[in-house]
Write an enzyme that holds these catalytic residues in place. Structure first.
Site, PDB file in Angstrom:
ATOM      1  N   GLU A  49      -2.402  46.139  72.531  1.00 10.86           N
ATOM      2  CA  GLU A  49      -3.711  46.436  71.939  1.00 10.86           C
ATOM      3  C   GLU A  49      -4.095  45.377  70.918  1.00 10.86           C
ATOM      4  O   GLU A  49      -5.276  45.025  70.794  1.00 10.86           O
ATOM      5  CB  GLU A  49      -3.687  47.819  71.288  1.00 10.86           C
ATOM      6  N   SER A  97       8.036  28.512  78.677  1.00 10.40           N
ATOM      7  CA  SER A  97       7.054  28.962  79.661  1.00 10.40           C
ATOM      8  C   SER A  97       7.307  28.477  81.090  1.00 10.40           C
ATOM      9  O   SER A  97       7.114  29.233  82.037  1.00 10.40           O
ATOM     10  CB  SER A  97       5.640  28.542  79.227  1.00 10.40           C
ATOM     11  N   HIS A 111       0.591  41.636  84.759  1.00 11.60           N
ATOM     12  CA  HIS A 111       1.588  40.578  84.561  1.00 11.60           C
ATOM     13  C   HIS A 111       1.631  40.161  83.096  1.00 11.60           C
ATOM     14  O   HIS A 111       2.695  40.009  82.507  1.00 11.60           O
ATOM     15  CB  HIS A 111       1.255  39.369  85.437  1.00 11.60           C
ATOM     16  N   SER A 112       0.469  39.978  82.514  1.00 13.03           N
ATOM     17  CA  SER A 112       0.348  39.630  81.102  1.00 13.03           C
ATOM     18  C   SER A 112      -1.055  40.011  80.660  1.00 13.03           C
ATOM     19  O   SER A 112      -1.849  40.558  81.445  1.00 13.03           O
ATOM     20  CB  SER A 112       0.573  38.121  80.885  1.00 13.03           C
TER      21      SER A 112
END
Length: 392
Positions: free
Chosen positions: A68, A153, A282-283
């Site tokens: 959030e 990443s 996923h993200s």
């Protein structure tokens, strides 16, 4: 026999092999938390089991708050572990000094090892107390103290790195191993094949843990491969392999514990394929409703939830009272929000950290850039918002 296939017998039948028997999925308890074979009941104490379950609830609460927060623009990026909380079982089976190489959905492993909520929040805010000095995206955690290599990443780079670190451990003879987490999508990268082959041929004590959650971002597993999942590839590389129910925390715990014993005692790699389902997007950069129905996600959440399954097991043992969830979740959310609020108030890391920790002595070229930036910041302090950064 030929040196390239020492265990192959001669055949007089012209036959192309297109498939072998499917690898079974190891399971300890059903979706109602009932142990299917008492011989496989985990030998853990009440306190250990409750701690593991509480960490699952804390992880869930942290994911809700930070997801959030990203949606409100307070942090730049986030990835949740909804539906994959049982991964914590693997962390519980390891030795504290075993080195962890994560991908990016292993916050539960760090939580089980003792990474604090404050440390999680500081990293996601990239503030002055972030262990990574603000150089990484949110959720790219790392902790030297907890033997957790900093996440990067680029996909699958940790797979050959884990093999190399494990080889060093073997040479040191310290009876430790590495564990490397990755998703089934990462198994499509070249680093996966290079890493597994290197681990197998060099005899590296590494546990490869594949989270097969059904989707590599938007690509479903049915479109990623034609073989028998990822587990079959381990066998192809001569690696001891097991497939487990990735929503069954005790199946994960037992498999990881056994895998660790093989790795450190026999100096060989092991592959675990944990079959699970990614409930979350996923993200925060992804909207999974574009490639799967909401009903599919809801059905999975109701049918096989790792948290509900673990709670049922605890209740069956008489180790958890009905209603405790609400109190623990409430407390966890309050602790997360307190750490969140504190992290949000801290300044960003000092600008000098941009130039440190790469070279033993900063070269002249970087010294020149550093001086130029310092001059610009002094000349335009309001534009560069210098008050938001920690002092030099």
């Amino acid at each position: 026999m030929f040196p390239g296939a020492l265990n192959s017998d001669y055949s007089h039948t012209l036959e192309f092999v297109s498939n072998v028997q499917s690898i079974p999925t190891y399971q300890v308890m059903d979706t109602d938390g009932k142990v299917l074979d008492t011989a496989h009941d985990p030998q853990v104490s009440k306190d250990e089991a409750r701690t593991i379950y509480k960490n699952m609830l804390v992880l869930n609460a942290m994911d809700q708050v930070l997801y959030e927060a990203q949606r409100q623009g307070r942090i730049s990026f986030y990835m949740t572990s909804f539906g994959e909380e049982a991964l914590i079982g693997s962390a519980a089976a390891l030795h504290p000094k075993d080195m962890v190489f994560g991908q990016y959905r292993e916050a539960g492993v760090l939580l089980q090892r003792g990474f604090t909520l404050t440390q999680f929040m500081n990293q996601c805010y990239s503030n002055e107390r972030d262990l990574g000095k603000g150089r990484q995206m949110p959720i790219h955690y790392g902790s030297k103290e907890l033997c957790f290599q900093t996440i990067s990443s680029p996909l699958a780079t940790q797979i050959p790195q884990a093999a190399g670190a494990a080889y060093a451990m073997r040479r040191e003879g310290n009876k430790q191993c590495t564990i490397c987490y990755f998703g089934e999508g990462a198994a499509s990268e070249g680093d996966f094949h290079a890493g597994l082959n290197m681990a197998a041929t060099l005899g590296c004590p590494v546990i490869y843990y594949c989270r097969n959650n059904g989707y590599a971002i938007s690509t479903p597993s049915i479109e990623q491969y034609r073989g028998d999942g990822i587990a079959s590839r381990g066998i192809g590389y001569g690696i001891d392999t097991i497939r487990v129910d990735g929503n069954d925390i005790w199946a994960i715990y037992a498999a990881t514990k056994a895998a660790r014993e093989i790795a450190v005692e026999q100096n060989k790699p092991v592959l675990i394929e944990a079959m699970t389902y990614r409930v979350s997007h996923h993200s925060t950069s992804d909207d999974s409703s574009a490639y799967r129905s909401k009903k599919e996600v809801e059905d999975w959440s109701k049918r096989d939830n790792p948290i509900s399954r673990m709670r049922a097991w605890l209740e069956n043992k008489g180790w958890w009272a009905r209603g405790e969830d609400a109190e623990v979740s409430k407390t966890a959310k309050a602790e997360v929000l307190a750490a969140f609020a504190a992290a949000e108030k801290l300044k960003k890391p000092a600008i000098r950290h941009l130039f440190e920790d790469v070279y033993d002595e900063i070269p002249q070229s970087l010294m020149k850039e550093k001086a130029e930036i310092e001059d610009l910041v002094k000349k335009y302090p309001d534009y560069y918002q210098v008050n938001e950064f920690a002092r030099q």
